[in-house]
Design a protein around this motif. Sequence first.
Motif, short mmCIF file in Angstrom:
data_model
loop_
_atom_site.label_atom_id
_atom_site.label_comp_id
_atom_site.label_asym_id
_atom_site.label_seq_id
_atom_site.Cartn_x
_atom_site.Cartn_y
_atom_site.Cartn_z
N ALA A 86 0.81 -1.22 0.00
CA ALA A 86 0.00 0.00 0.00
C ALA A 86 0.83 1.27 0.00
N SER A 87 2.06 1.18 0.49
CA SER A 87 2.84 2.39 0.79
C SER A 87 3.72 2.87 -0.34
N GLY A 88 3.94 2.03 -1.34
CA GLY A 88 4.81 2.46 -2.42
C GLY A 88 6.21 2.76 -1.90
N GLU A 89 6.69 3.96 -2.19
CA GLU A 89 8.05 4.34 -1.79
C GLU A 89 8.10 4.99 -0.41
N ARG A 90 6.96 5.23 0.19
CA ARG A 90 6.98 5.83 1.53
C ARG A 90 7.50 4.82 2.55
N LYS A 91 8.13 5.33 3.59
CA LYS A 91 8.81 4.46 4.55
C LYS A 91 7.82 3.78 5.49
N ILE A 92 8.20 2.57 5.91
CA ILE A 92 7.42 1.82 6.89
C ILE A 92 8.31 1.45 8.06
N VAL A 93 7.85 1.79 9.25
CA VAL A 93 8.50 1.36 10.49
C VAL A 93 7.64 0.24 11.07
N ALA A 94 8.26 -0.90 11.35
CA ALA A 94 7.53 -2.06 11.87
C ALA A 94 7.75 -2.18 13.37
N GLY A 95 6.67 -2.22 14.13
CA GLY A 95 6.78 -2.38 15.57
C GLY A 95 7.13 -3.80 15.95
N ILE A 96 7.98 -3.93 16.96
CA ILE A 96 8.38 -5.24 17.49
C ILE A 96 8.05 -5.24 18.98
N ASN A 97 7.09 -6.09 19.37
CA ASN A 97 6.66 -6.11 20.76
C ASN A 97 6.50 -7.56 21.20
N ALA A 98 7.40 -8.04 22.03
CA ALA A 98 7.31 -9.41 22.53
C ALA A 98 8.01 -9.49 23.87
N GLU A 99 7.45 -10.28 24.76
CA GLU A 99 8.09 -10.49 26.06
C GLU A 99 9.38 -11.28 25.91
N SER A 100 9.40 -12.22 24.98
CA SER A 100 10.57 -13.06 24.74
C SER A 100 11.50 -12.41 23.73
N THR A 101 12.77 -12.31 24.07
CA THR A 101 13.74 -11.77 23.12
C THR A 101 13.84 -12.65 21.88
N ASP A 102 13.74 -13.96 22.06
CA ASP A 102 13.80 -14.87 20.90
C ASP A 102 12.67 -14.58 19.92
N LEU A 103 11.45 -14.38 20.43
CA LEU A 103 10.33 -14.07 19.54
C LEU A 103 10.50 -12.69 18.92
N ALA A 104 10.99 -11.73 19.70
CA ALA A 104 11.22 -10.39 19.16
C ALA A 104 12.21 -10.44 18.01
N VAL A 105 13.24 -11.28 18.14
CA VAL A 105 14.22 -11.45 17.06
C VAL A 105 13.54 -12.00 15.82
N GLN A 106 12.68 -13.00 16.00
CA GLN A 106 11.98 -13.59 14.86
C GLN A 106 11.06 -12.57 14.18
N LEU A 107 10.37 -11.77 14.98
CA LEU A 107 9.49 -10.74 14.43
C LEU A 107 10.28 -9.70 13.64
N SER A 108 11.45 -9.35 14.13
CA SER A 108 12.27 -8.36 13.42
C SER A 108 12.81 -8.93 12.11
N GLU A 109 13.14 -10.21 12.10
CA GLU A 109 13.59 -10.85 10.85
C GLU A 109 12.44 -10.91 9.85
N ASP A 110 11.23 -11.22 10.34
CA ASP A 110 10.05 -11.24 9.48
C ASP A 110 9.81 -9.86 8.86
N ALA A 111 9.92 -8.82 9.68
CA ALA A 111 9.67 -7.46 9.21
C ALA A 111 10.66 -7.08 8.12
N ALA A 112 11.91 -7.44 8.31
CA ALA A 112 12.93 -7.13 7.31
C ALA A 112 12.64 -7.83 5.99
N LYS A 113 12.25 -9.11 6.07
CA LYS A 113 11.94 -9.87 4.86
C LYS A 113 10.74 -9.30 4.13
N ALA A 114 9.79 -8.74 4.88
CA ALA A 114 8.58 -8.20 4.28
C ALA A 114 8.75 -6.78 3.75
N GLY A 115 9.94 -6.20 3.91
CA GLY A 115 10.22 -4.90 3.31
C GLY A 115 10.16 -3.71 4.23
#
Length: 322
Positions: A86-115
């Motif tokens: 939806a955003s085209g060339e505009r920037k997207i900041v993805a929030g990472i919110n998890a009690e577990s650092t391991d899950l937070a790491v996975q969420l951040s990797e997912d966000a990077a892969k999704a652009g």
Amino acid sequence: MNVHQPESAPRAPTISTSHPFGGVYASTICPMTPQGVVDETALAAHLKSVVTTAGMAGLLVNGHAGENFALSRDEQSTVMRIAREASGERKIVAGINAESTDLAVQLSEDAAKAGADAVMVFPPYSWALGADDRVIQGHHRAIAKASNLPVFLFQGSVNSGRTAFTQKTLSGLLEIDSVVGIKEGSWETAAYEATRRLTKKLRPDVGVMASGDEHLFTCFAIGSEGSLVSLAAVIPELIVELERAMLADDIAAGRAIHERLYDLARIVYGAPGHLATLRLKTCLVLLGRLETATSRSPIKALSAEETELLRAALATAGVLEV
């Protein structure tokens, strides 16, 4: 004898969009069907209508307003994927919110892969009860390393325990090279200014972004690189207009917009604060931009009295006829 007094140099505007992530970012909601399932069609329409607002720099998705704490890993990836489309060339900041650092790491990797263009690390809610500084530093560093993206910090409310970083903790976090900004949610003007002064002393390259919806005007007057704020998901034109007024150093125009915004911000974010997302969605329903205010809250709908308060505040803001 007349002594010539040199003219004062013009005062620089207190806010600037020259920062790589400067400007207004709407912290968006996540539409759901009446059954509580992520409504992908409504989500795409919501994100596109907000991000295409003239002057909007980008989006913050999977933030608190987007119910990140209640979405599964797959759902957060879906939100990020749709936001990228939806955003085209505009920037997207993805929030990472998890009690577990391991899950937070996975969420951040997912966000990077999704652009995602950057990630924002939300302090786990358990930190409100207390957190060792080594845990806070380690959590952020692990996410920064895994995502390999620019990182935003989130400075919590002054009343939220260790999710509000001390100056010592914040100084340590600013040593992370990939930190580019701070969503400053102290919700208290003096604390906002203290965060900004410390950051500009230690890392002048890091943007300090206004976040307290009730006092955006005040924070912009103190100084800001922009804002990552959920009211911009409801009344994006007004938030952009406020930023533009302050960029032009037009205090009178900024104050006039603040007067229009204040009641709405106070009601949306008033106690109990955990109903803010339901209130934001109700506003969008009242404006005809969303079919249902369904969220993951066990409270399915606001009372008629609460809804009428929001309706009146939207009217005061000049975006809804009564």
